[in-house]
Design a protein around this motif. Structure first.
Motif, PDB file in Angstrom:
ATOM      1  N   ASN A 197      77.879   5.305-114.878  1.00  0.00           N
ATOM      2  CA  ASN A 197      76.642   6.084-114.940  1.00  0.00           C
ATOM      3  C   ASN A 197      75.434   5.171-114.722  1.00  0.00           C
ATOM      4  O   ASN A 197      74.652   4.935-115.648  1.00  0.00           O
ATOM      5  CB  ASN A 197      76.523   6.784-116.302  1.00  0.00           C
ATOM      6  CG  ASN A 197      77.498   7.938-116.458  1.00  0.00           C
ATOM      7  OD1 ASN A 197      77.288   9.006-115.902  1.00  0.00           O
ATOM      8  ND2 ASN A 197      78.550   7.711-117.217  1.00  0.00           N
ATOM      9  N   GLN A 471      85.474  18.253-127.985  1.00  0.00           N
ATOM     10  CA  GLN A 471      85.339  18.080-126.543  1.00  0.00           C
ATOM     11  C   GLN A 471      83.889  17.800-126.161  1.00  0.00           C
ATOM     12  O   GLN A 471      83.604  16.898-125.359  1.00  0.00           O
ATOM     13  CB  GLN A 471      85.837  19.342-125.814  1.00  0.00           C
ATOM     14  CG  GLN A 471      85.921  19.188-124.303  1.00  0.00           C
ATOM     15  CD  GLN A 471      86.456  20.441-123.636  1.00  0.00           C
ATOM     16  OE1 GLN A 471      86.304  21.554-124.164  1.00  0.00           O
ATOM     17  NE2 GLN A 471      87.092  20.284-122.496  1.00  0.00           N
ATOM     18  N   ARG A 472      82.964  18.553-126.760  1.00  0.00           N
ATOM     19  CA  ARG A 472      81.548  18.333-126.479  1.00  0.00           C
ATOM     20  C   ARG A 472      81.087  16.994-127.029  1.00  0.00           C
ATOM     21  O   ARG A 472      80.301  16.280-126.394  1.00  0.00           O
ATOM     22  CB  ARG A 472      80.713  19.460-127.094  1.00  0.00           C
ATOM     23  CG  ARG A 472      80.686  20.730-126.269  1.00  0.00           C
ATOM     24  CD  ARG A 472      79.757  20.628-125.078  1.00  0.00           C
ATOM     25  NE  ARG A 472      78.363  20.596-125.479  1.00  0.00           N
ATOM     26  CZ  ARG A 472      77.404  19.919-124.835  1.00  0.00           C
ATOM     27  NH1 ARG A 472      77.709  19.199-123.783  1.00  0.00           N
ATOM     28  NH2 ARG A 472      76.162  19.954-125.250  1.00  0.00           N
ATOM     29  N   VAL A 475      81.974  14.304-124.600  1.00  0.00           N
ATOM     30  CA  VAL A 475      81.079  14.337-123.440  1.00  0.00           C
ATOM     31  C   VAL A 475      79.746  13.683-123.780  1.00  0.00           C
ATOM     32  O   VAL A 475      79.213  12.870-123.014  1.00  0.00           O
ATOM     33  CB  VAL A 475      80.857  15.786-122.956  1.00  0.00           C
ATOM     34  CG1 VAL A 475      79.709  15.860-121.947  1.00  0.00           C
ATOM     35  CG2 VAL A 475      82.127  16.349-122.342  1.00  0.00           C
ATOM     36  N   THR A 478      79.987   9.876-124.091  1.00  0.00           N
ATOM     37  CA  THR A 478      80.082   9.272-122.758  1.00  0.00           C
ATOM     38  C   THR A 478      78.727   9.280-122.061  1.00  0.00           C
ATOM     39  O   THR A 478      78.360   8.312-121.393  1.00  0.00           O
ATOM     40  CB  THR A 478      81.108  10.029-121.904  1.00  0.00           C
ATOM     41  OG1 THR A 478      82.391   9.942-122.515  1.00  0.00           O
ATOM     42  CG2 THR A 478      81.184   9.448-120.499  1.00  0.00           C
ATOM     43  N   ARG A 479      77.976  10.350-122.231  1.00  0.00           N
ATOM     44  CA  ARG A 479      76.703  10.508-121.512  1.00  0.00           C
ATOM     45  C   ARG A 479      75.585   9.674-122.129  1.00  0.00           C
ATOM     46  O   ARG A 479      74.766   9.105-121.402  1.00  0.00           O
ATOM     47  CB  ARG A 479      76.310  11.983-121.487  1.00  0.00           C
ATOM     48  CG  ARG A 479      75.044  12.287-120.674  1.00  0.00           C
ATOM     49  CD  ARG A 479      74.848  13.786-120.536  1.00  0.00           C
ATOM     50  NE  ARG A 479      75.914  14.363-119.741  1.00  0.00           N
ATOM     51  CZ  ARG A 479      76.381  15.600-119.874  1.00  0.00           C
ATOM     52  NH1 ARG A 479      75.863  16.410-120.796  1.00  0.00           N
ATOM     53  NH2 ARG A 479      77.359  16.033-119.102  1.00  0.00           N
ATOM     54  N   THR A 502      79.741  25.638-117.291  1.00  0.00           N
ATOM     55  CA  THR A 502      80.323  24.338-117.591  1.00  0.00           C
ATOM     56  C   THR A 502      80.241  24.054-119.079  1.00  0.00           C
ATOM     57  O   THR A 502      79.202  24.295-119.700  1.00  0.00           O
ATOM     58  CB  THR A 502      79.620  23.193-116.822  1.00  0.00           C
ATOM     59  OG1 THR A 502      80.165  21.941-117.241  1.00  0.00           O
ATOM     60  CG2 THR A 502      78.116  23.181-117.064  1.00  0.00           C
ATOM     61  N   TYR A 503      81.300  23.500-119.644  1.00  0.00           N
ATOM     62  CA  TYR A 503      81.275  23.134-121.064  1.00  0.00           C
ATOM     63  C   TYR A 503      80.503  21.839-121.278  1.00  0.00           C
ATOM     64  O   TYR A 503      80.240  21.436-122.416  1.00  0.00           O
ATOM     65  CB  TYR A 503      82.707  22.981-121.604  1.00  0.00           C
ATOM     66  CG  TYR A 503      83.411  21.718-121.151  1.00  0.00           C
ATOM     67  CD1 TYR A 503      84.139  21.697-119.959  1.00  0.00           C
ATOM     68  CD2 TYR A 503      83.325  20.557-121.894  1.00  0.00           C
ATOM     69  CE1 TYR A 503      84.766  20.546-119.530  1.00  0.00           C
ATOM     70  CE2 TYR A 503      83.959  19.390-121.464  1.00  0.00           C
ATOM     71  CZ  TYR A 503      84.677  19.388-120.293  1.00  0.00           C
ATOM     72  OH  TYR A 503      85.286  18.249-119.860  1.00  0.00           O
ATOM     73  N   GLU A 504      80.103  21.167-120.200  1.00  0.00           N
ATOM     74  CA  GLU A 504      79.456  19.866-120.321  1.00  0.00           C
ATOM     75  C   GLU A 504      77.962  19.939-120.613  1.00  0.00           C
ATOM     76  O   GLU A 504      77.313  18.907-120.811  1.00  0.00           O
ATOM     77  CB  GLU A 504      79.693  19.045-119.049  1.00  0.00           C
ATOM     78  CG  GLU A 504      81.165  18.706-118.845  1.00  0.00           C
ATOM     79  CD  GLU A 504      81.399  17.711-117.733  1.00  0.00           C
ATOM     80  OE1 GLU A 504      80.465  16.941-117.415  1.00  0.00           O
ATOM     81  OE2 GLU A 504      82.505  17.676-117.180  1.00  0.00           O
ATOM     82  N   THR A 530      73.341  13.924-115.285  1.00  0.00           N
ATOM     83  CA  THR A 530      74.765  14.156-115.509  1.00  0.00           C
ATOM     84  C   THR A 530      75.516  13.720-114.250  1.00  0.00           C
ATOM     85  O   THR A 530      74.899  13.394-113.235  1.00  0.00           O
ATOM     86  CB  THR A 530      75.073  15.646-115.778  1.00  0.00           C
ATOM     87  OG1 THR A 530      74.922  16.386-114.548  1.00  0.00           O
ATOM     88  CG2 THR A 530      74.157  16.229-116.844  1.00  0.00           C
ATOM     89  N   ARG A 535      80.951  14.608-109.221  1.00  0.00           N
ATOM     90  CA  ARG A 535      82.347  15.019-109.375  1.00  0.00           C
ATOM     91  C   ARG A 535      82.658  16.341-108.689  1.00  0.00           C
ATOM     92  O   ARG A 535      83.757  16.882-108.832  1.00  0.00           O
ATOM     93  CB  ARG A 535      82.674  15.108-110.873  1.00  0.00           C
ATOM     94  CG  ARG A 535      82.751  13.724-111.519  1.00  0.00           C
ATOM     95  CD  ARG A 535      82.359  13.718-112.987  1.00  0.00           C
ATOM     96  NE  ARG A 535      83.126  14.676-113.755  1.00  0.00           N
ATOM     97  CZ  ARG A 535      82.633  15.368-114.786  1.00  0.00           C
ATOM     98  NH1 ARG A 535      81.376  15.213-115.146  1.00  0.00           N
ATOM     99  NH2 ARG A 535      83.397  16.200-115.435  1.00  0.00           N
TER     100      ARG A 535
END
Length: 585
Positions: A197, A471-472, A475, A478-479, A502-504, A530, A535
Motif C-alpha cells: 500500500n 473480517q472487518r 481489513v 491491513t489498511r 463490498t464488505y471492505e 483503498t 484488485r
C-alpha cells in the motif's frame, strides 16, 4: 484529461486545507509535490519545528510514487551501473523500513531463474563502463548473479533484517517451482521487501508531519492536495485550487521542488526554465490468474528478459503484478500502459512459465508512471542513474530572492534518507539546527503494530465488537496499521453499516476518510485510499453506493455526484483499463 490535472468540478466549496493557507498565506518553506519524497521532506521538516507547507496539484502519491513496482529494495541491478553508494543506502533503508513501517513494508522472498553459468561475464565490464548495451543482450549467468548477490548481502551486515541469499541447482529449483521453464540451470533466492500500500504509507507519513507541526495556537505543518503552483506572483507564488479554479498568493522564504518528472515544468511555471529531467515510463498490469499465482509459490520472480530488461512477476494477495517497462517518456502525453507493453508482459510470462497461458481477459488493472530520472542524452534508459541530487537556484520575487531547491532523481526505498538530506540543506539555508533524526522513528500505524501472526490474531480478537466483526477488523488493520484503533473508535461512536457492494468499506469509514484524508474525487477512494481498483473490485454498484456515502460528508450536490461518477468512470477506463459495466448515472 491528464490525471495530474483534474477538471474543475461543478459547485465546489472551499476546503479547510485551502482555507488554512488563505488565512495565513506565508511559511518558511513551501514544498511543491506530494509524492513520497515531498511528503517525507514535509514530515522531516515538521519534526524540526519548521513552518512548512506542502501543496500537490493532484492527489497525494498520484504520480510516479503511486505507479511503482511496490518494492522496497536495494536495487541489485544498480551494482552493474557502479552505483554502490545508492545500493548500500537502499539496503540499509530497506532494513530500516521493515522496522519503522511494519504495517505496510513486509519481507519479500525473491527468486531469479538462471539459464546459463558464465554468460555475460565479458559484456558486464563494458556495460559497467559505458552504461550501454553492446550488441545483442547476453543474459547474466550464475557467476555474475552470485557475485552480485554476495556483494548485495554484504551491505546488510549491520542491522540486517532479511536472510542471506541461496543458490539451487535445476533439480532442486524445479522441485520448489515446478512450472518454471525446464531449461533453467539454477535459481537464486534472496530477500528484499514489498510495500503493498504505497499510497497509504504516503498518507501515514503526511499525517505524521501534520501532527508534528500542530501546536496549541496554530499549525506549523499544513498540506493540501489539488492545489497547484501556477506562476510567480508579486510577493511569492500563485496557488490555484484545482477543484474550484480560485487562486491566491502565497509567500514562502524558501521553495522545495519535489514534483518528480515534472520538476522542469514546475520551474518553468515559476519563471525559470531548467532541463534537469529525462524521465522514463514504466508500466504494469495486474492479473486475476490463480494458476500463475500458485506457480509463484508466494515468491516474486525477478529476472532478465530476452531483451536484457530486468522484469518481475509478483504475487500480491490473490492477484499477480507483472512489470515493468523502461522507455523514454513523452511528457506531453499521459502515461498509460499500451497494447505493445501488454504483449511484452505476456511474452515475459511465457519466457519463465511456458506452460501458463495469459490473455487480456485476466487483466483487472493496469498503471503507468514516469520515473523522475535525470536527463540522460544517449544513455539507454535501463542504465540511467537511480541516485538523486539537489539543484539550487534563486528566483527573483519582487525585491528579494527566494532559494529554490529542485530534487532530481530519487526512488521509493530511499525516501527517508533523501528527505533527511533535503531537510538538512533547508535547515542550513534557514540557519536552523536539526532537533531529531527520523532514522528508527516509527511511521504512523507502524507504532505498536503486532509483531507476528499470533499477535495479529490477538489484536483482531481484541478489536472485534458489535460494529466491527473479525473480517472487518482484519481489513482495517491491513489498511491503517495500528491507527485502525482510532478508526474503530470512530465507527463505534455512531450507527454504522457495511456497504452492500463490498464488505471492505462501511458508511462511517467512508465518512472518516472524507474527514481525515483530504478527498478531492470519488476515484481517490478506489485507487489511493483503498486497493479496490488495484484488485479489480470496482463495480457500478460500488461507485453509486460510494458516491452516495460521500454526498453528506463532502456536501456534494446532485450535479456533483453525477460528475464524480462520470469522472471515476473516465479515469478508471483511460488510465487503468477498468471498464465499469452498468454504471448508473
Amino acid at each position: 484529461m491528464n490525471q495530474q490535472e483534474p477538471a474543475t468540478v461543478p459547485a465546489s466549496i472551499e476546503r479547510s486545507t485551502v482555507s488554512a493557507l488563505r488565512e495565513r498565506p506565508r511559511a518558511q518553506v513551501l514544498i511543491i509535490g506530494g509524492g513520497i519524497n515531498g511528503v517525507g521532506t514535509f514530515r522531516d521538516l515538521a519534526l524540526q519545528g519548521v513552518d512548512v507547507v506542502l501543496v500537490e496539484r493532484g492527489d497525494y502519491c498520484q504520480g510516479a510514487s503511486g505507479a511503482s513496482s511496490h518494492m522496497i529494495h536495494g536495487g541489485i541491478r544498480y551494482l552493474e551501473n557502479g552505483e554502490f553508494r545508492l545500493v548500500k543506502e537502499s539496503v540499509q533503508e530497506r532494513n530500516g523500513l521493515l522496522k519503522i513501517a511494519p504495517h505496510y513494508v513486509k519481507p519479500l522472498q525473491t527468486t531469479i531463474p538462471i539459464f546459463s553459468t558464465v554468460s555475460g561475464v565479458l559484456n558486464a565490464p563494458l556495460r559497467f563502463l559505458t552504461h550501454k548495451q553492446q550488441g545483442k543482450p547476453k543474459e547474466r549467468g550464475a557467476f555474475l548473479i552470485k557475485l552480485g548477490l554476495s556483494l548485495y548481502d554484504s551491505f546488510s551486515r549491520d542491522g540486517g533484517s532479511v536472510p542471506r541469499h541461496q543458490f539451487a541447482g535445476r533439480k532442486k529449483a524445479l522441485q520448489t517451482l515446478p512450472l518454471l521453464n525446464q531449461d533453467i540451470k539454477y535459481a537464486a533466492t534472496y530477500f528484499d521487501a514489498s510495500v503493498h500500500n504505497p499510497e497509504r504509507l504516503t498518507l501515514d507519513v503526511l499525517r505524521d508531519g501534520e501532527q508534528a507541526g500542530r501546536s496549541a495556537d496554530t499549525s506549523r505543518a499544513r498540506a493540501s492536495n489539488y492545489l497547484a503552483v501556477t506562476r510567480i506572483a508579486e510577493d511569492g507564488v500563485e496557488l490555484t485550487d484545482q477543484l474550484t479554479g480560485e487562486s491566491f498568493s502565497f509567500t514562502p522564504e524558501l521553495i522545495v521542488n519535489t514534483t518528480g518528472a515534472w520538476v522542469d515544468q514546475t520551474n518553468a511555471a515559476m519563471g525559470e526554465a531548467t532541463s534537469f529531467m529525462g524521465g522514463t515510463k514504466g508500466s504494469h498490469i495486474v492479473l486475476d490468474h490463480p494458476e500463475l499465482l500458485a506457480a509463484c509459490a508466494g515468491r516474486e520472480i525477478f529476472f532478465e528478459h530476452t531483451d536484457g530488461r530486468i522484469v518481475l512477476i509478483y504475487p500480491m494477495g490473490d492477484r499477480v503484478l507483472v512489470g515493468t517497462t523502461d522507455v523514454d517518456a513523452d511528457m506531453r502525453k499521459d502515461a498509460v500502459c499500451t497494447e505493445e507493453e501488454i504483449d511484452y508482459f505476456f511474452d515475459l510470462v511465457k519466457h519463465v512459465f511456458p506452460t501458463i497461458e495469459v490473455n487480456r481477459s485476466q487483466i483487472v488493472y493496469s498503471f503507468a508512471g514516469v520515473r523522475p530520472l535525470p536527463k540522460h542524452d544517449a544513455t539507454q534508459p535501463g542504465f540511467v542513474s537511480r541516485d538523486y541530487r539537489i539543484e539550487r537556484a534563486d528566483r527573483q520575487v519582487g525585491d528579494r530572492k527566494i532559494p529554490v531547491l529542485s530534487l532530481v532523481g530519487g526512488k521509493w526505498t530511499t525516501f527517508r534518507a533523501l528527505s533527511e538530506h533535503m531537510s538538512n540543506d533547508v535547515l542550513e539555508l534557514l540557519g536552523k539546527e536539526r532537533k531529531v533524526s527520523t532514522a528508527g522513528l516509527a511511521i504512523g500505524g507502524g507504532v505498536g503494530f503486532p509483531k507476528d501472526e499470533k499477535a495479529v490474531e490477538s489484536w483482531i480478537l481484541q478489536h472485534t465488537g458489535p460494529q466491527v466483526d473479525a473480517q472487518r477488523a482484519a481489513v482495517l488493520l491491513t489498511r491503517y496499521g495500528s491507527r485502525a484503533e482510532q478508526v474503530i473508535e470512530y465507527l463505534e461512536a455512531g450507527t454504522d453499516k457495511v456497504l452492500d457492494s463490498t464488505y471492505e468499506l462501511s458508511i462511517r469509514e467512508v465518512a472518516y476518510i472524507a474527514a481525515h484524508e483530504q478527498l478531492g474525487h470519488l476515484v481517490d477512494v478506489l485507487i489511493r485510499r483503498t486497493s479496490l481498483a488495484f484488485r479489480g473490485l470496482v463495480t457500478g454498484e460500488l461507485l453509486t453506493e460510494l458516491a452516495e456515502a460521500l454526498r453528506g460528508p463532502l456536501n456534494w450536490s446532485d450535479e456533483r455526484v453525477q460528475f464524480e461518477l462520470r469522472h471515476a468512470e473516465i479515469v478508471l477506463d483511460r488510465f487503468h483499463r477498468v471498464q465499469v459495466q452498468n454504471l448508473v448515472v
